[in-house]
Design a protein around this motif. Structure first.
Motif: not given
Lengths: 361, 571
Positions: A128-137, A151-159
């Motif tokens: 479980v991880y999140t994406i809030n920056s390019l680096r994270q992406q 992978l479960i991407i949390q706190n992001l609901t727009r694929p």
């Protein structure tokens, strides 16, 4: 040498005909696919709302779930997600092993990468991880190249469209855009046309774009945006608010893109001893609800928080059962405002924290 | 089996059109495979071009990012001061546009190769991470703008840049790039950005797959899976040699779409053929109906013509050709009617002429009989008396001649001559008009026919069975002549040994039959004059004259039968 094959002229009309058939077929196919996804999404939503327990998954060994969270922040959203996840997994009777690492959201990306590497050594089934920056992406992209973990991407609901069909197992969160729309509607109703306001973004990234820019676009010219700042901490948010009010003392409200930003703004107002500027909370965690109870926040956009953890648990369960899972699950919001009936507020809060419990002081 | 024209034309139309449709469908079915193959290859070729274009675009963006990165003064300073941590922070954690946008690794090396830094995400496996080895591997293949090179099992695609300091002195080299092998996301993005529909894409280096991507499969039914297993689908290979020898892109056609196309095509073909068949049947039915209607009209018209005559007239219809046929028939019928009237006139004239000739012939026969009778009477009355007188005078003379006189012998000869002359004259009289016919009747006259004696003298057995018959006046002479003529024919031509003549009557008719056992008649020359003279023709004429029915059979001889009807009321 031209390696392209020649096509006989005689086949021209046949080709046109075949193209027509092809287009018809693709149209039908796409329509059918959309129906399938919609069906899976509705079924999943139904599962989230279930209050009774579902059949237990038969396991040979415990499922390994790794969680790398940017949870070291004022919002208890992340911790509550984990509580809900555990609670639901327990309710489902799933044997699991949770391995959790926390880091700061914007500044400890290297640490997050290290955490992920460390987790991968334990060969988790789910990460479980999140994406809030390019680096994270980019980090998630690297993980997507691997077969494991899922992978479960949390706190992001727009694929992320650029990944096309190489997607994580599920995106789970609360739709920032939807939340921003709700708050925009609230402020537009609360304040008259031409009112001045400011925005405090929360880090440069997807979150600020979806929460902040969406709000700004939605409010449009109805209110006047006098100033906006990107911040990365509560203290920075306080400083930004002070600057904002110094330059524009007539602001009617400050739109905060996160709990830390909101609390920083509250700190600034306290310092200035001003109570005429409305501030929103964004998320509805413990800190926000406390501030709301104290009257420091005029409105709180509260996530039905535990839906997040429940959704993760259900997604894991369905995946273990090899059942279809929707690409995205976006939880519900409740808008809490000062003056709202207390019993209603209490009911909302109870629903939101069904696993993680009432958090008010 | 007799069919109606409508049925026949309908079946013919239907069979012809069905045959044509079958041949068309058969050819189209077999052409499908070729068309699909051509289409698939053309589509794959276009897809490969689009993917190449996307890759070039992607590399141009990376190039731009790397160019910006190497131009950053901070990078130059960090390189000169040899700070790996600073370089890493700068490249990995900064928020500049150049911070790990698309490239996946950076190699920074001083010109003397004493310092070498590999900056990349630790989550990305590019093989051995020994910077000097990576740098050396690249410099060995560094022949063009973008170069592929191997780093252990991994294949990388990279480009190099010179890094200068603030004085524009070259202080090192920067190599940046992406991982090609096992980079499914890259291949997915290239394929999907190209908006191509494929079943699979594969990057191959020196014939070996280094990266493969299959779009998320659409759900297949059991039949579809089986079809796909049974059918080989097209593959297309595009050379990507611009990045290094042996790199190529292999694309596989979208199986499900190809199959779906094939099924759709076959369904369309089948339904088209079926519709075509139904339409053909309807057209054949209408055409045959229209033709039949015209033909029935034509038949009715002809029937009316036959029944009602030439003034019926063709009712002009909608089909030009049938109108022409009707008009032609109209003309022909009118012409026929004219000819019919002319023929009728001619026949009437001919009949009149024939009747006149027959009347003349009967008069001739009658005249002949009268003349013969008269001549016979004359001969009998005059020449007979004269001969009798000569005989009497000769006898008288004999009495006056002495017995020993030689004249007595002469006298005797004269008597003999007179007797011969009398016999001859008698025969002639009998042939002209048997005197006995008038006195003794037909039965006695028949027996006196000289030819009978002649036949007997030649050894022919003659059997007579003649009844006394009362017959209509004038009939006897004709029956006599018929017998006379028949016996003459037997005498001349039959070579018979037996002849029988019978004459009798019953209540209704007189029956005469003359039968011989001779060689019979030559049928082809039955009535020819040169063979029979006026014999049979004369018999026929006489039969017609007396209203008798003549029948002649020739089988082991000749059997001639004459039946003369008796009119009892007229008796």
């Amino acid at each position: 040498m031209d390696l392209k094959p020649e096509v006989s002229k005689g086949a021209g009309y046949k080709r046109g005909f075949i193209y027509l058939l092809f287009i018809c077929f693709m149209g039908l196919s796409a329509s059918a696919k959309a129906d399938v996804h919609e069906g899976a999404r509705n079924e999943f939503k139904y599962l989230i709302d279930q209050v009774y327990l579902l059949p237990v998954v038969k396991q040979k060994e415990e499922v390994k779930i790794a969680v790398v969270y940017p949870g070291l922040q004022a919002s208890d959203y992340w911790q509550r997600s984990l509580t809900a996840l555990r609670g639901r997994l327990d309710d489902l009777g799933i044997l699991y092993k949770l391995d959790i690492r926390f880091s700061q959201p914007h500044t400890q990306l290297d640490l997050q990468e290290a955490h992920i590497l460390e987790m991968l050594e334990h060969e988790p089934d789910y990460l479980v991880y999140t994406i809030n920056s390019l680096r994270q992406q980019r980090m998630v992209e690297a993980l997507l190249q691997r077969k494991e973990p899922k992978l479960i991407i949390q706190n992001l609901t727009r694929p992320i469209a650029d990944w096309y069909d190489i997607q994580p197992l599920i995106y789970i969160g609360f739709d920032h855009v939807e939340g921003a729309d709700k708050l925009a509607q609230y402020f537009k109703q609360r304040f008259s046309k031409g009112s001045e306001y400011g925005i405090i973004f929360w880090g440069k990234g997807v979150l600020s774009d979806q929460r902040g820019l969406t709000f700004e676009r939605n409010v449009g010219s109805y209110h006047k945006l006098k100033a906006s700042y990107y911040t990365q901490s509560r203290a920075q948010a306080k400083r930004s608010t002070l600057l904002m009010l110094k330059n524009s003392p007539g602001l009617k409200y400050i739109y905060a893109c996160s709990t830390d930003a909101a609390l920083g703004a509250v700190d600034a107002l306290k310092e200035l001893q001003r109570s005429d500027v409305a501030i929103n909370g964004w998320g509805g965690g413990r800190a926000e609800l406390d501030a709301f109870q104290e009257g420091l926040l005029d409105v709180v956009l509260m996530r039905v928080n535990d839906q997040n953890g429940i959704a993760m648990a259900e997604a894991i369960r369905l995946d273990m059962l090899d059942q279809p899972i929707p690409n995205v699950y976006a939880g519900d919001f409740r808008v809490l405002t000062q003056g709202m009936d207390v019993s209603l507020i209490n009911r909302y809060i109870k629903e939101a924290f069904i696993y993680s419990g009432d958090v008010r002081k | 089996m007799i069919l109606r024209f409508r049925t026949l034309t309908f079946l013919l139309f239907l069979i012809t059109l069905s045959g044509f449709l079958s041949v068309f469908a058969f050819n189209a079915y077999h052409a499908t495979e070729k068309v699909l193959k051509e289409e698939t290859l053309a589509s794959l070729s276009q897809s490969a071009g689009a993917i190449r274009h996307e890759l070039n675009t992607y590399l141009r963006l990376i190039d731009q990012e790397l160019h910006n990165l190497k131009s950053m003064p901070e990078l130059q300073v960090a390189m000169e001061e040899g700070g790996e941590i600073e370089l890493r922070q700068l490249i990995m954690e900064g928020e500049r546009p150049s911070s790990m946008q698309r490239y996946q690794f950076i190699i920074l090396s001083s010109l003397d190769s004493k310092q070498c830094y590999l900056i990349k995400s630790r989550l990305i496996n590019i093989g051995s991470e020994i910077c000097h080895d990576l740098y050396q591997s690249y410099t060995r293949v560094m022949t063009q703008e973008w170069n592929i090179y191997r780093n252990g099992p991994q294949v990388l695609l990279a480009k190099d840049y010179l890094v200068t300091n603030s004085e524009q002195k070259v202080i090192g080299r920067m190599i940046g790039g992406i991982k090609l092998s096992s980079n499914i996301l890259l291949l997915s993005q290239l394929v999907n950005r190209s908006v191509v529909d494929l079943d699979g894409a594969q990057l191959r280096l020196a014939g070996k797959s280094i990266n493969s991507y299959r779009p998320l499969g659409k759900a297949l039914t059991v039949n579809e899976k089986k079809w796909l297993e049974d059918n080989t689908l097209e593959k297309y290979t595009e050379d990507f040699g611009q990045f290094g020898a042996g790199l190529e892109l292999e694309l596989t056609a979208s199986q499900q779409d190809t199959r779906s196309l094939a099924i759709q095509f076959i369904k369309l073909l089948g339904s088209g053929a079926l519709i075509g068949l139904l339409v053909s049947a309807a057209v054949a039915f209408l055409l045959s109906l229209a033709l039949d209607k015209q033909l029935q009209k034509l038949i009715l018209y002809i029937r009316d013509l036959a029944n009602k005559g030439k003034d019926v007239g063709w009712d002009v219809g909608g089909i030009h050709e049938f109108n022409r046929i009707g008009e032609e028939i109209d003309l022909i019928v009118k012409e026929l009617f004219e000819r019919r009237f002319e023929l009728k006139d001619t026949n009437a004239k001919l009949e009149t002429t024939l009747q006149e000739k027959r009347t003349i012939l009967y008069q001739l026969i009658q005249s002949q009989e009268q003349e013969r009778s008269h001549l016979a009477q004359e001969l009998h009355d005059e020449l007979g008396q004269l001969l009798t007188a000569v005989r009497v005078e000769t006898v008288l003379l004999e009495h006056q001649i002495p017995l020993n006189s030689p004249s007595l012998g002469h006298s005797f000869k004269i008597k003999q001559l007179v007797s011969d002359m009398y016999s001859t004259v008698y025969d002639r009289i009998m042939s002209l008009r048997p005197v006995e016919l008038d006195t003794l009747g037909l039965s006695q006259s028949i027996q006196q026919i000289p030819t009978l004696n002649s036949l007997r003298q030649t050894g022919v057995k003659v059997a007579l069975d003649i009844d006394e018959i009362k017959m209509p006046p004038g009939t006897d002479i004709h029956l006599y002549r018929i017998i006379q003529e028949a016996l003459t024919n037997i005498m001349k031509h039959a070579l018979a040994t037996e002849v029988s003549i019978s004459l009798y009557s019953d209540d209704n008719q007189i029956l005469l039959s003359i039968i011989d056992n001779g060689q019979g008649l030559d049928e082809s020359q039955h009535y020819k004059k040169e063979h029979t003279g006026f014999g049979l023709l004369g018999i026929k004429e006489r039969c017609e004259y007396i209203g008798a029915k003549l029948s002649i059979l020739s089988d082991d001889g000749v059997s001639l039968r004459v039946a003369v009807p008796l009119d009892r009321n007229g008796d």
